[in-house]
Design a protein around this motif. Structure first.
Motif, PDB file in Angstrom:
ATOM      1  N   TYR A  18       0.846  -1.192   0.000  1.00 41.46           N
ATOM      2  CA  TYR A  18       0.000   0.000   0.000  1.00 41.46           C
ATOM      3  C   TYR A  18       0.876   1.234   0.000  1.00 41.46           C
ATOM      4  N   PRO A  33      -5.760  17.660  11.939  1.00 40.91           N
ATOM      5  CA  PRO A  33      -5.346  16.274  12.172  1.00 40.91           C
ATOM      6  C   PRO A  33      -6.554  15.383  12.478  1.00 40.91           C
ATOM      7  N   GLY A  34      -6.622  14.236  11.818  1.00 41.98           N
ATOM      8  CA  GLY A  34      -7.689  13.277  12.096  1.00 41.98           C
ATOM      9  C   GLY A  34      -8.989  13.544  11.375  1.00 41.98           C
ATOM     10  N   CYS A  35      -9.041  14.538  10.506  1.00 43.37           N
ATOM     11  CA  CYS A  35     -10.293  14.874   9.812  1.00 43.37           C
ATOM     12  C   CYS A  35     -10.619  13.810   8.766  1.00 43.37           C
ATOM     13  N   GLY A  38      -9.601  13.870   4.701  1.00 42.81           N
ATOM     14  CA  GLY A  38      -8.398  13.305   4.094  1.00 42.81           C
ATOM     15  C   GLY A  38      -8.627  11.884   3.618  1.00 42.81           C
ATOM     16  N   THR A  39      -9.282  11.079   4.482  1.00 40.54           N
ATOM     17  CA  THR A  39      -9.551   9.690   4.113  1.00 40.54           C
ATOM     18  C   THR A  39     -10.517   9.622   2.937  1.00 40.54           C
ATOM     19  N   ARG A  42      -8.753  10.377  -0.196  1.00 43.35           N
ATOM     20  CA  ARG A  42      -7.830   9.327  -0.616  1.00 43.35           C
ATOM     21  C   ARG A  42      -8.574   8.152  -1.244  1.00 43.35           C
ATOM     22  N   PRO A 194     -11.023   0.854   9.651  1.00 42.97           N
ATOM     23  CA  PRO A 194     -10.632   0.206   8.391  1.00 42.97           C
ATOM     24  C   PRO A 194     -11.802  -0.419   7.644  1.00 42.97           C
ATOM     25  N   PRO A 234      -9.041  13.722  17.960  1.00 39.43           N
ATOM     26  CA  PRO A 234      -9.546  12.894  16.852  1.00 39.43           C
ATOM     27  C   PRO A 234     -10.100  11.549  17.319  1.00 39.43           C
TER      28      PRO A 234
ATOM     29  N   LYS B  16       0.410  14.156  11.112  1.00 36.74           N
ATOM     30  CA  LYS B  16      -0.130  15.203  11.981  1.00 36.74           C
ATOM     31  C   LYS B  16      -0.425  14.674  13.377  1.00 36.74           C
ATOM     32  N   CYS B  18      -2.563  12.432  14.576  1.00 33.74           N
ATOM     33  CA  CYS B  18      -3.972  12.392  14.958  1.00 33.74           C
ATOM     34  C   CYS B  18      -4.324  11.133  15.728  1.00 33.74           C
ATOM     35  N   VAL B  20      -5.301   8.261  14.735  1.00 35.60           N
ATOM     36  CA  VAL B  20      -6.372   7.417  14.200  1.00 35.60           C
ATOM     37  C   VAL B  20      -5.824   6.027  13.855  1.00 35.60           C
ATOM     38  N   ILE B  22      -3.664   4.336  15.535  1.00 34.98           N
ATOM     39  CA  ILE B  22      -3.291   3.520  16.701  1.00 34.98           C
ATOM     40  C   ILE B  22      -4.383   2.500  17.052  1.00 34.98           C
ATOM     41  N   PRO B  23      -5.683   2.890  17.198  1.00 40.44           N
ATOM     42  CA  PRO B  23      -6.694   1.853  17.452  1.00 40.44           C
ATOM     43  C   PRO B  23      -6.939   0.952  16.245  1.00 40.44           C
ATOM     44  N   ALA B  24      -6.558   1.380  15.035  1.00 37.67           N
ATOM     45  CA  ALA B  24      -6.792   0.549  13.845  1.00 37.67           C
ATOM     46  C   ALA B  24      -5.824  -0.618  13.785  1.00 37.67           C
ATOM     47  N   ASN B  56      -4.169  -1.823   7.659  1.00 45.43           N
ATOM     48  CA  ASN B  56      -5.286  -1.123   8.302  1.00 45.43           C
ATOM     49  C   ASN B  56      -4.915   0.305   8.662  1.00 45.43           C
ATOM     50  N   ALA B  58      -2.709   2.248   7.240  1.00 49.17           N
ATOM     51  CA  ALA B  58      -2.580   3.081   6.041  1.00 49.17           C
ATOM     52  C   ALA B  58      -3.945   3.423   5.475  1.00 49.17           C
ATOM     53  N   ILE B  59      -4.921   2.493   5.628  1.00 46.40           N
ATOM     54  CA  ILE B  59      -6.249   2.724   5.067  1.00 46.40           C
ATOM     55  C   ILE B  59      -6.993   3.815   5.836  1.00 46.40           C
ATOM     56  N   VAL B  60      -6.773   3.911   7.156  1.00 43.57           N
ATOM     57  CA  VAL B  60      -7.493   4.942   7.904  1.00 43.57           C
ATOM     58  C   VAL B  60      -6.712   6.246   8.014  1.00 43.57           C
ATOM     59  N   CYS B  61      -5.454   6.272   7.594  1.00 40.80           N
ATOM     60  CA  CYS B  61      -4.654   7.490   7.772  1.00 40.80           C
ATOM     61  C   CYS B  61      -5.223   8.618   6.912  1.00 40.80           C
ATOM     62  N   PRO B  62      -5.718   9.707   7.520  1.00 34.36           N
ATOM     63  CA  PRO B  62      -6.315  10.769   6.713  1.00 34.36           C
ATOM     64  C   PRO B  62      -5.311  11.449   5.796  1.00 34.36           C
TER      65      PRO B  62
END
Lengths: 259, 73
Positions: A18, A33-35, A38-39, A42, A194, A234, B16, B18, B20, B22-24, B56, B58-62
């Protein structure tokens, strides 16, 4: 887990699983951050790359946090006036029916100022794809109450929570457009875990496939977080979203085309 | 049973912090670093070798900062 390969041996081109898609530029996203924006950007870019339609896709930007989306996509993009993205996308699609046209809009753009354009584009059944990011707040302007704000939810213009007696009920615009005959595919997704990201990506792919078959308008709502507007971290905002937003805005397909 | 090992590369200047990812992660491979990057964010870093390359994170990384590699041994 014990193994003997070094990091350099693992990090080779042939083992790549990936990486960031080339349909997105190298600019750093302007989002907090965490918005979820972005996802959402992508997965949209990944779908365009997988379908190999990068040079025949035209996107329309809204006004809102994602107003600078043309800096982040390696695509032909057009900037619409506030709320008028479906109208502009209609014009583009009618002039270039062989191109793929999508709009990317937030809830302040699509569900507030652009309600008329959205509903009429859906009712006419324009052959475009609308991606609607719903975070229940006006993010860019400082967290004011939006039409999609939940009852009791605090925002900077409803500091004691949204009072439905005074401020009206939240607008479920996705259910609304599902009633219209022009829409072919209406779904609600999220991008905070995910599995939800994978499902959202599949929905966007289906929407583009329906567009290539001239089946009508596809409408994808993505329930997202706004950690700055909600005044949370986030991770907290994703948990809050799962506990509060998703019961009110349940995920899943609302309208699918008949086979 | 074939064993799968993976590795991730995090672009720390774009991260950044965030959290997100870590729990993924199902194997608790990622944590925030004590150091900060050029923008002042605590960036994500790997803290052990348990990565299986499930992607996982990489998939959730905004911000799309994670590149994933996987190899079967």
């Amino acid at each position: 887990m014990e193994h003997t390969l070094t990091k350099e041996e693992i990090r080779q081109e042939k083992n790549l699983v990936y990486k960031k898609t080339n349909v997105m530029t190298d600019n750093i996203l302007s989002y907090c951050p965490g918005c979820g924006h972005g996802t959402a950007h992508r997965i949209l870019a990944e779908v365009i790359e997988e379908m190999d339609i990068q040079d025949i896709t035209i996107g329309v930007d809204p006004v809102g946090c994602s107003v600078l989306a043309y800096n982040f996509f390696n695509l032909d993009m057009q900037q619409a006036a506030h709320g008028r993205a479906p109208a502009l996308a209609t014009a583009i699609k009618r002039l270039f029916p062989e191109k793929f046209v999508f709009t990317y809009q937030g809830d302040g753009d699509l569900a507030a100022i652009g309600t008329a354009e959205t509903i009429h584009a859906c009712n006419r059944g324009e052959n475009i794809t609308i991606i609607f990011i719903n975070n229940g707040i006006y993010g860019m302007t400082g967290g004011q109450m939006a039409p999609t704000t939940l009852p009791g939810m605090k925002s900077s213009t409803s500091p004691y929570g949204r009072d439905v007696q005074m401020m009206g009920n939240p607008l479920k615009i996705t259910e609304l457009v599902a009633q219209l005959p022009g829409t072919c595919f209406v779904t609600r997704q999220a991008v905070h875990t995910p599995s939800t990201v994978r499902r959202a990506k599949r929905a966007i792919r289906l929407a583009f496939e329906y567009q290539s078959k001239n089946m009508g308008l596809s409408f994808i709502e993505i329930v997202s977080n706004c950690n700055s507007g909600w005044k949370m971290t986030p991770r907290q905002s994703n948990e809050w979203m799962e506990a509060n937003m998703l019961p009110f805005y349940p995920l899943g397909d609302i309208k699918v085309p008949e086979k | 049973m074939a064993k799968v090992i993976g590795d991730i590369v995090i672009d720390i200047e774009r991260c950044k912090g965030c959290e997100v990812c870590i729990p993924a992660c199902p194997h608790d491979v990622i944590a925030l670093a004590k150091n900060v990057n050029g923008k002042g964010y605590h960036y994500a870093e790997t803290i052990n070798d348990k990565c299986t390359g499930c992607a996982n994170c990489a998939i959730v990384c905004p911000d799309g900062v994670i590149t994933v590699y996987r190899v079967k041994i």
